[in-house]
Design a protein around this motif. Structure first.
Motif, PDB file in Angstrom:
ATOM      1  N   LEU A  99       0.858  -1.175   0.000  1.00  0.00           N
ATOM      2  CA  LEU A  99       0.000   0.000   0.000  1.00  0.00           C
ATOM      3  C   LEU A  99       0.903   1.237   0.000  1.00  0.00           C
ATOM      4  O   LEU A  99       1.831   1.326   0.810  1.00  0.00           O
ATOM      5  N   VAL A 100       0.641   2.163  -0.923  1.00  0.00           N
ATOM      6  CA  VAL A 100       1.440   3.378  -1.010  1.00  0.00           C
ATOM      7  C   VAL A 100       0.510   4.587  -1.067  1.00  0.00           C
ATOM      8  O   VAL A 100      -0.703   4.441  -1.264  1.00  0.00           O
ATOM      9  N   LYS A 101       1.086   5.758  -0.912  1.00  0.00           N
ATOM     10  CA  LYS A 101       0.297   6.978  -1.046  1.00  0.00           C
ATOM     11  C   LYS A 101       0.219   7.379  -2.516  1.00  0.00           C
ATOM     12  O   LYS A 101       1.208   7.268  -3.259  1.00  0.00           O
ATOM     13  N   CYS A 106       7.459   5.644   6.451  1.00  0.00           N
ATOM     14  CA  CYS A 106       7.875   4.676   5.445  1.00  0.00           C
ATOM     15  C   CYS A 106       7.157   4.975   4.126  1.00  0.00           C
ATOM     16  O   CYS A 106       6.098   5.599   4.109  1.00  0.00           O
ATOM     17  N   ASP A 107       7.760   4.504   3.034  1.00  0.00           N
ATOM     18  CA  ASP A 107       7.193   4.761   1.705  1.00  0.00           C
ATOM     19  C   ASP A 107       6.026   3.831   1.393  1.00  0.00           C
ATOM     20  O   ASP A 107       5.156   4.169   0.588  1.00  0.00           O
ATOM     21  N   ALA A 108       6.045   2.651   2.009  1.00  0.00           N
ATOM     22  CA  ALA A 108       5.000   1.665   1.728  1.00  0.00           C
ATOM     23  C   ALA A 108       4.704   0.866   2.979  1.00  0.00           C
ATOM     24  O   ALA A 108       5.539   0.743   3.884  1.00  0.00           O
ATOM     25  N   PHE A 140       2.970   4.499   8.753  1.00  0.00           N
ATOM     26  CA  PHE A 140       2.821   4.642   7.305  1.00  0.00           C
ATOM     27  C   PHE A 140       2.099   5.932   6.951  1.00  0.00           C
ATOM     28  O   PHE A 140       2.538   6.700   6.089  1.00  0.00           O
ATOM     29  N   LEU A 141       1.006   6.204   7.644  1.00  0.00           N
ATOM     30  CA  LEU A 141       0.219   7.403   7.337  1.00  0.00           C
ATOM     31  C   LEU A 141       0.994   8.680   7.632  1.00  0.00           C
ATOM     32  O   LEU A 141       0.819   9.701   6.959  1.00  0.00           O
ATOM     33  N   LEU A 171      -4.826   6.628  -0.921  1.00  0.00           N
ATOM     34  CA  LEU A 171      -3.972   5.452  -0.810  1.00  0.00           C
ATOM     35  C   LEU A 171      -4.194   4.526  -1.996  1.00  0.00           C
ATOM     36  O   LEU A 171      -5.312   4.384  -2.495  1.00  0.00           O
ATOM     37  N   VAL A 172      -3.123   3.881  -2.451  1.00  0.00           N
ATOM     38  CA  VAL A 172      -3.192   2.998  -3.614  1.00  0.00           C
ATOM     39  C   VAL A 172      -2.677   1.610  -3.241  1.00  0.00           C
ATOM     40  O   VAL A 172      -1.553   1.475  -2.728  1.00  0.00           O
TER      41      VAL A 172
END
Length: 346
Positions: free
Chosen positions: A139-141, A200-202, A195-196, A224-225
């Motif tokens: 999960l990434v932004k 961290c990046d993911a 994460f939020l 989020l993706v």
């Protein structure tokens, strides 16, 4: 010709064996299962869960534990004790979950735990069934602009230590000659917060958990993706201790009964309408004929109790996972293109 001494000796040996036959282990004096005897003795099934994962095990606003893992526990309790409400949930972490089962603190573990050779071969534990076929995801932004996992060379990744996810990420980066920096955080809420907040990046874990976490963000979910990459096979299963085959059978066949019910269209709502069915598979499932329950050391209405109180496998999925926006896919029954296939109850 047999000599008198031999006859006397044989008789003495037979008598000795007969007297020793009464010296049976405690489990053999009861149901034949130490776990089932303990469960019946205390009137509860102690089930290890996470207690923090939407869709799998998380208390609702009334404090009632909800989720696929929680209902898996209730199903086993309904089979073993006839009353799903006699489930006691025990919160475990990724670090202590196996110890809790090994030590007898819980009777089974239903905690989104991946079935692997190392775990089954080394821990003295075994997987009775798979209640969710999953895989490791990322999960990434959306602001990062990342479209696939191969674009994350040099990324920092939030992951829980001691999990199969940690191993899957290492394998993936090694395979593609890439590097990453793990941010190891044990607590579920803390890792999500990290994460939020951008530590961290993911965020990586089972894709199902990532999807439910994203869903839980409400209007911010679109920020989020969930990347399309599934980098491992993660069959999530329910575990028991090795050496208690009858308890293993009860747990395994509880899930088979739920899948069979879905295949046959038997639900918690319509189950009583099958009282006069002529379908032999349904009659055996519901204890209307045969001694399937007795073979397991249970009441012949064991499966009836499971379906009536918890539902068939599809009901359990629809109640807990569908609201999270996760498609059933390979978790469907085999007649609908999925992997869930029930051996015959006969």
């Amino acid at each position: 010709m047999t000599r008198p001494g031999k006859v006397a000796g044989a008789a003495l040996f037979a008598g000795l064996m007969l007297s020793l036959s009464w010296m049976k282990p405690a489990a053999a004096q009861g149901s034949g299962s130490a776990s089932l005897d303990a469960v019946k003795g205390r009137g509860q099934v102690l089930c290890g869960i996470a207690g923090t994962v939407p869709g799998f095990s998380l208390p609702d606003s009334q404090g009632v534990m909800r989720g696929l893992d929680a209902d898996s526990c209730r199903a086993v309790t309904a089979a073993a004790l006839g009353d799903a409400a006699k489930t006691k949930f025990v919160a475990t972490t990724t670090q202590n979950r196996f110890t809790a089962l090994q030590s007898g603190e819980v009777d089974l573990l239903s905690r989104s735990t991946t079935w692997t050779l190392a775990r089954e071969a080394n821990l003295g534990l075994e997987f009775a069934w798979v209640n969710y076929y999953d895989g490791t995801g990322f999960l990434v932004k959306k602001s990062a602009g990342v479209k696939e996992a191969k674009e994350m060379d040099g990324a920092t990744i939030c992951v829980q230590p001691g999990t199969s996810t940690e191993l899957a990420i290492n394998d993936f980066y090694r395979l593609h000659n890439m590097k990453f920096t793990p941010i190891l955080i044990a607590d579920q809420a803390e890792i999500q917060g990290a994460f939020l907040s951008g530590r961290c990046d993911a965020y990586s874990t089972d894709a199902s958990a990532l999807a439910t976490f994203r869903f839980s963000q409400g209007p911010k979910a679109d920020d989020l993706v969930l990347l399309p990459d599934i980098i491992s096979k993660e069959p999530l299963g329910v575990m028991v201790r090795k050496g208690d085959d009858k308890w293993f059978d009860i747990v395994r066949w509880t899930f088979i009964a739920m899948i069979t019910a879905e295949e046959k269209g038997v639900t918690s709502a319509n189950i009583d309408s099958f009282a006069n069915t002529t379908d032999p598979d349904i009659r055996r499932l519901l204890g209307l004929e045969g001694d399937m329950g007795k073979a397991l050391g249970l009441d012949n209405k064991w499966a009836y109790n499971v379906i009536k109180q918890v539902g068939n496998f599809g009901e359990m999925w629809n109640r807990n996972i569908t609201p999270m926006g996760v498609p059933r896919g390979i978790n469907n029954i085999w007649t609908k293109g999925g992997l869930q296939y029930a051996p015959p109850i006969r």
